[in-house]
Every structure is written in structure tokens, then in C-alpha cells.
Design a protein around this motif. Structure first.
Motif, PDB file in Angstrom:
ATOM      1  N   ILE A  84      17.336  63.213  36.583  1.00 27.72           N
ATOM      2  CA  ILE A  84      15.928  63.268  36.620  1.00 27.72           C
ATOM      3  C   ILE A  84      15.575  61.881  37.142  1.00 27.72           C
ATOM      4  O   ILE A  84      16.373  60.970  36.581  1.00 27.72           O
ATOM      5  CB  ILE A  84      15.249  63.742  35.548  1.00 27.72           C
ATOM      6  N   ILE A  85      14.559  61.639  37.956  1.00 26.42           N
ATOM      7  CA  ILE A  85      14.232  60.346  38.486  1.00 26.42           C
ATOM      8  C   ILE A  85      14.139  59.366  37.501  1.00 26.42           C
ATOM      9  O   ILE A  85      14.517  58.142  37.251  1.00 26.42           O
ATOM     10  CB  ILE A  85      13.147  60.383  39.236  1.00 26.42           C
ATOM     11  N   ARG A  86      13.560  59.689  36.270  1.00 28.89           N
ATOM     12  CA  ARG A  86      12.992  58.888  35.124  1.00 28.89           C
ATOM     13  C   ARG A  86      14.542  58.148  34.543  1.00 28.89           C
ATOM     14  O   ARG A  86      14.571  57.249  34.101  1.00 28.89           O
ATOM     15  CB  ARG A  86      12.430  59.380  34.068  1.00 28.89           C
ATOM     16  N   GLN A  87      15.632  59.404  34.442  1.00 27.84           N
ATOM     17  CA  GLN A  87      16.832  58.954  34.027  1.00 27.84           C
ATOM     18  C   GLN A  87      17.379  57.896  35.017  1.00 27.84           C
ATOM     19  O   GLN A  87      18.050  56.940  34.374  1.00 27.84           O
ATOM     20  CB  GLN A  87      17.703  60.238  33.864  1.00 27.84           C
ATOM     21  N   LEU A  88      17.423  58.128  36.375  1.00 27.56           N
ATOM     22  CA  LEU A  88      17.799  57.180  37.218  1.00 27.56           C
ATOM     23  C   LEU A  88      17.115  55.698  37.152  1.00 27.56           C
ATOM     24  O   LEU A  88      17.907  54.763  37.096  1.00 27.56           O
ATOM     25  CB  LEU A  88      17.714  57.642  38.733  1.00 27.56           C
ATOM     26  N   GLU A  89      16.014  55.734  36.822  1.00 25.72           N
ATOM     27  CA  GLU A  89      15.163  54.507  36.557  1.00 25.72           C
ATOM     28  C   GLU A  89      15.633  53.935  35.438  1.00 25.72           C
ATOM     29  O   GLU A  89      15.759  52.638  35.374  1.00 25.72           O
ATOM     30  CB  GLU A  89      13.732  54.817  36.563  1.00 25.72           C
ATOM     31  N   ALA A  90      16.063  54.604  34.600  1.00 29.15           N
ATOM     32  CA  ALA A  90      16.423  53.909  33.058  1.00 29.15           C
ATOM     33  C   ALA A  90      17.978  53.294  33.327  1.00 29.15           C
ATOM     34  O   ALA A  90      18.157  52.226  32.941  1.00 29.15           O
ATOM     35  CB  ALA A  90      16.681  55.049  32.055  1.00 29.15           C
ATOM     36  N   VAL A  91      18.644  54.086  34.076  1.00 28.72           N
ATOM     37  CA  VAL A  91      20.195  53.750  34.421  1.00 28.72           C
ATOM     38  C   VAL A  91      19.986  52.296  35.211  1.00 28.72           C
ATOM     39  O   VAL A  91      20.661  51.310  34.961  1.00 28.72           O
ATOM     40  CB  VAL A  91      20.926  54.579  35.157  1.00 28.72           C
ATOM     41  N   VAL A 136      26.481  49.056  37.236  1.00 22.92           N
ATOM     42  CA  VAL A 136      26.091  50.591  37.331  1.00 22.92           C
ATOM     43  C   VAL A 136      27.072  51.385  36.692  1.00 22.92           C
ATOM     44  O   VAL A 136      26.371  52.466  35.946  1.00 22.92           O
ATOM     45  CB  VAL A 136      26.020  50.881  38.846  1.00 22.92           C
ATOM     46  N   ASP A 137      28.357  51.205  36.630  1.00 22.13           N
ATOM     47  CA  ASP A 137      29.153  51.848  35.967  1.00 22.13           C
ATOM     48  C   ASP A 137      29.184  51.822  34.414  1.00 22.13           C
ATOM     49  O   ASP A 137      29.078  52.800  33.812  1.00 22.13           O
ATOM     50  CB  ASP A 137      30.524  51.590  36.435  1.00 22.13           C
ATOM     51  N   GLU A 138      28.756  50.433  33.988  1.00 22.08           N
ATOM     52  CA  GLU A 138      28.688  50.455  32.618  1.00 22.08           C
ATOM     53  C   GLU A 138      27.376  51.131  32.236  1.00 22.08           C
ATOM     54  O   GLU A 138      27.254  51.580  30.983  1.00 22.08           O
ATOM     55  CB  GLU A 138      28.779  48.772  32.115  1.00 22.08           C
ATOM     56  N   ALA A 139      26.333  50.928  32.818  1.00 24.13           N
ATOM     57  CA  ALA A 139      24.944  51.293  32.572  1.00 24.13           C
ATOM     58  C   ALA A 139      25.205  52.851  32.459  1.00 24.13           C
ATOM     59  O   ALA A 139      24.517  53.462  31.508  1.00 24.13           O
ATOM     60  CB  ALA A 139      23.900  51.184  33.522  1.00 24.13           C
ATOM     61  N   LEU A 140      25.856  53.490  33.523  1.00 24.87           N
ATOM     62  CA  LEU A 140      25.936  54.820  33.252  1.00 24.87           C
ATOM     63  C   LEU A 140      26.960  55.408  32.212  1.00 24.87           C
ATOM     64  O   LEU A 140      26.663  56.394  31.539  1.00 24.87           O
ATOM     65  CB  LEU A 140      26.666  55.418  34.483  1.00 24.87           C
ATOM     66  N   ARG A 141      28.005  54.844  31.862  1.00 20.79           N
ATOM     67  CA  ARG A 141      28.790  55.061  30.720  1.00 20.79           C
ATOM     68  C   ARG A 141      27.779  54.830  29.257  1.00 20.79           C
ATOM     69  O   ARG A 141      27.834  55.673  28.446  1.00 20.79           O
ATOM     70  CB  ARG A 141      29.858  53.872  30.400  1.00 20.79           C
ATOM     71  N   LEU A 142      27.030  53.852  29.139  1.00 21.07           N
ATOM     72  CA  LEU A 142      26.010  53.636  27.974  1.00 21.07           C
ATOM     73  C   LEU A 142      25.198  54.911  27.956  1.00 21.07           C
ATOM     74  O   LEU A 142      24.750  55.242  27.011  1.00 21.07           O
ATOM     75  CB  LEU A 142      25.361  52.355  28.163  1.00 21.07           C
ATOM     76  N   PHE A 143      24.505  55.091  29.089  1.00 19.43           N
ATOM     77  CA  PHE A 143      23.411  56.278  29.190  1.00 19.43           C
ATOM     78  C   PHE A 143      24.230  57.687  28.806  1.00 19.43           C
ATOM     79  O   PHE A 143      23.555  58.423  28.163  1.00 19.43           O
ATOM     80  CB  PHE A 143      23.028  56.470  30.664  1.00 19.43           C
ATOM     81  N   GLN A 144      25.375  58.017  29.162  1.00 24.14           N
ATOM     82  CA  GLN A 144      25.968  59.034  28.955  1.00 24.14           C
ATOM     83  C   GLN A 144      26.368  59.426  27.486  1.00 24.14           C
ATOM     84  O   GLN A 144      26.304  60.441  26.758  1.00 24.14           O
ATOM     85  CB  GLN A 144      27.519  59.060  29.814  1.00 24.14           C
ATOM     86  N   GLU A 145      26.942  57.964  26.867  1.00 19.97           N
ATOM     87  CA  GLU A 145      27.082  58.126  25.400  1.00 19.97           C
ATOM     88  C   GLU A 145      25.871  58.393  24.653  1.00 19.97           C
ATOM     89  O   GLU A 145      25.800  59.116  23.726  1.00 19.97           O
ATOM     90  CB  GLU A 145      27.648  56.961  25.152  1.00 19.97           C
ATOM     91  N   ASP A 146      24.766  57.910  25.058  1.00 21.58           N
ATOM     92  CA  ASP A 146      23.629  58.270  24.587  1.00 21.58           C
ATOM     93  C   ASP A 146      23.049  59.727  24.522  1.00 21.58           C
ATOM     94  O   ASP A 146      22.606  60.352  23.396  1.00 21.58           O
ATOM     95  CB  ASP A 146      22.400  57.429  25.004  1.00 21.58           C
ATOM     96  N   GLN A 147      23.161  60.174  25.701  1.00 28.80           N
ATOM     97  CA  GLN A 147      22.887  61.658  25.833  1.00 28.80           C
ATOM     98  C   GLN A 147      23.755  62.532  25.250  1.00 28.80           C
ATOM     99  O   GLN A 147      23.433  63.439  24.860  1.00 28.80           O
ATOM    100  CB  GLN A 147      23.000  61.788  27.588  1.00 28.80           C
ATOM    101  N   GLU A 148      25.091  62.384  25.068  1.00 28.77           N
ATOM    102  CA  GLU A 148      25.829  63.018  24.328  1.00 28.77           C
ATOM    103  C   GLU A 148      25.596  63.121  22.691  1.00 28.77           C
ATOM    104  O   GLU A 148      25.694  64.245  22.171  1.00 28.77           O
ATOM    105  CB  GLU A 148      27.367  62.604  24.572  1.00 28.77           C
ATOM    106  N   MET A 149      25.359  61.699  22.390  1.00 32.18           N
ATOM    107  CA  MET A 149      24.982  61.745  20.912  1.00 32.18           C
ATOM    108  C   MET A 149      23.588  62.516  20.507  1.00 32.18           C
ATOM    109  O   MET A 149      23.525  63.374  19.453  1.00 32.18           O
ATOM    110  CB  MET A 149      24.626  60.282  20.380  1.00 32.18           C
TER     111      MET A 149
END
Length: 165
Positions: free
Chosen positions: A10-17, A38-51
Motif C-alpha cells: 500500500i502507498i502508505r507503507q511505501l511512504e513509511a519505507v 532502501v534495502d535496510e528500510a525494507l528489511r526493518l519494515f518486513q521484520e515489523d510486519q512479520e512480528m
């Protein structure tokens, strides 16, 4: 790297990344965020979403539909399992927004609602049809990286596939 369980973002998630990537660049005293940020931001975002997903699955397994549980006890149980309190509260808030949970007894107790029943009651109580929300979705991680990089450089996100109402 995949950002979510599905390739759509979702665009809001992209803005957060993008904001996370910009913050990482600022921490390195860089004017512009690059692919590494950008890669590190995606990694952090993915960890949060998985948790958040793990917390929600556990909560649904332990909290049967139609039962009531103290919000305080839920938070205590999950913090004992080393989950951060902000993530637990985020899951509870998301489930309340979706209508899966309700507060009762002066917001001290949570009640798990059958979503199908709740939706049918809500639909019958309103005479007008619900408003349609626009959703802006990215089709893939590579498009997301390209879009995130172009957003960071001030360009329009032309790689994003959008769907309007």
C-alpha cells in the motif's frame, strides 16, 4: 527481498519505507538515501510486519470468538514472550478497527467478535452503502525499490501501478 507476505504494498507503507530510508541516510550524514538504505528500510519494515502477524495469529488462537479477556492480561502475557508493547497495542488497535475486537467494561476488557456477524449487523443498521476507499498498490518488490529510490530523489513514482475508485 519481499516486503510483506504478498507482493502488494500500500502507498502508505511505501511512504513509511521511504521515511525510514531517509532517516538511515541522515544517520550516516548523507544528503540522499541510496539503494543500501532502501534495502535496510525494507528489511526493518518486513521484520515489523512479520512480528505483528505472529502476534495476531497467537492472539486469535488464544482468544476464542465470543470470549472476554482483560486487555492488561493480554499485554502482560505477550510482553513476557518478549514482544514489544507497542507492537501488541498496534495489533489490538488493528483488530478493533477491523471489528474483530471490542472494548467492554470501561475499556478494561476486550471482547472477540465474530466478524461476519458484526458486518451483517452493521450493514443492516445503515441504509446507505459504505463508501469505497481508493487503494494504491505496488505490484512488486523491484518496482517498490525503484519507486522508493525515485521518491527519495524527488521524482514521480512512475513504477507504481495504481488503482482508483
Amino acid at each position: 527481498m519481499r516486503c510483506c507476505s504478498s507482493p502488494l504494498l500500500i502507498i502508505r507503507q511505501l511512504e513509511a519505507v521511504v521515511r525510514i530510508a531517509e532517516s538511515l541516510a541522515k544517520m550516516k550524514l548523507q544528503a540522499v538515501a541510496g539503494e543500501e538504505e532502501v534495502d535496510e528500510a525494507l528489511r526493518l519494515f518486513q521484520e515489523d510486519q512479520e512480528m505483528i502477524s505472529r502476534i495476531e495469529k497467537q492472539l486469535k488462537r488464544r482468544f476464542a470468538i465470543g470470549s472476554q479477556v482483560s486487555e492488561h492480561s493480554i499485554i502482560q502475557d505477550f510482553t513476557k514472550q518478549k514482544y514489544p508493547e507497542h507492537a501488541i497495542l498496534k495489533v489490538l488497535h488493528l483488530m478493533m478497527r477491523r471489528g474483530e475486537l471490542q472494548h467492554r467494561m470501561q475499556r478494561k476488557v476486550l471482547y472477540r467478535v465474530n466478524v461476519d456477524t458484526w458486518k451483517s449487523r452493521r450493514a443492516s443498521s445503515t441504509s446507505s452503502s459504505p463508501a469505497t476507499a481508493c487503494s494504491f498498490i505496488l505490484a512488486s518488490d523491484s518496482a517498490m525499490r525503484t519507486t522508493a529510490s525515485s521518491c527519495l530523489q524527488g521524482a514521480a513514482p512512475d513504477a507504481a501501478e495504481t488503482r482508483g475508485c
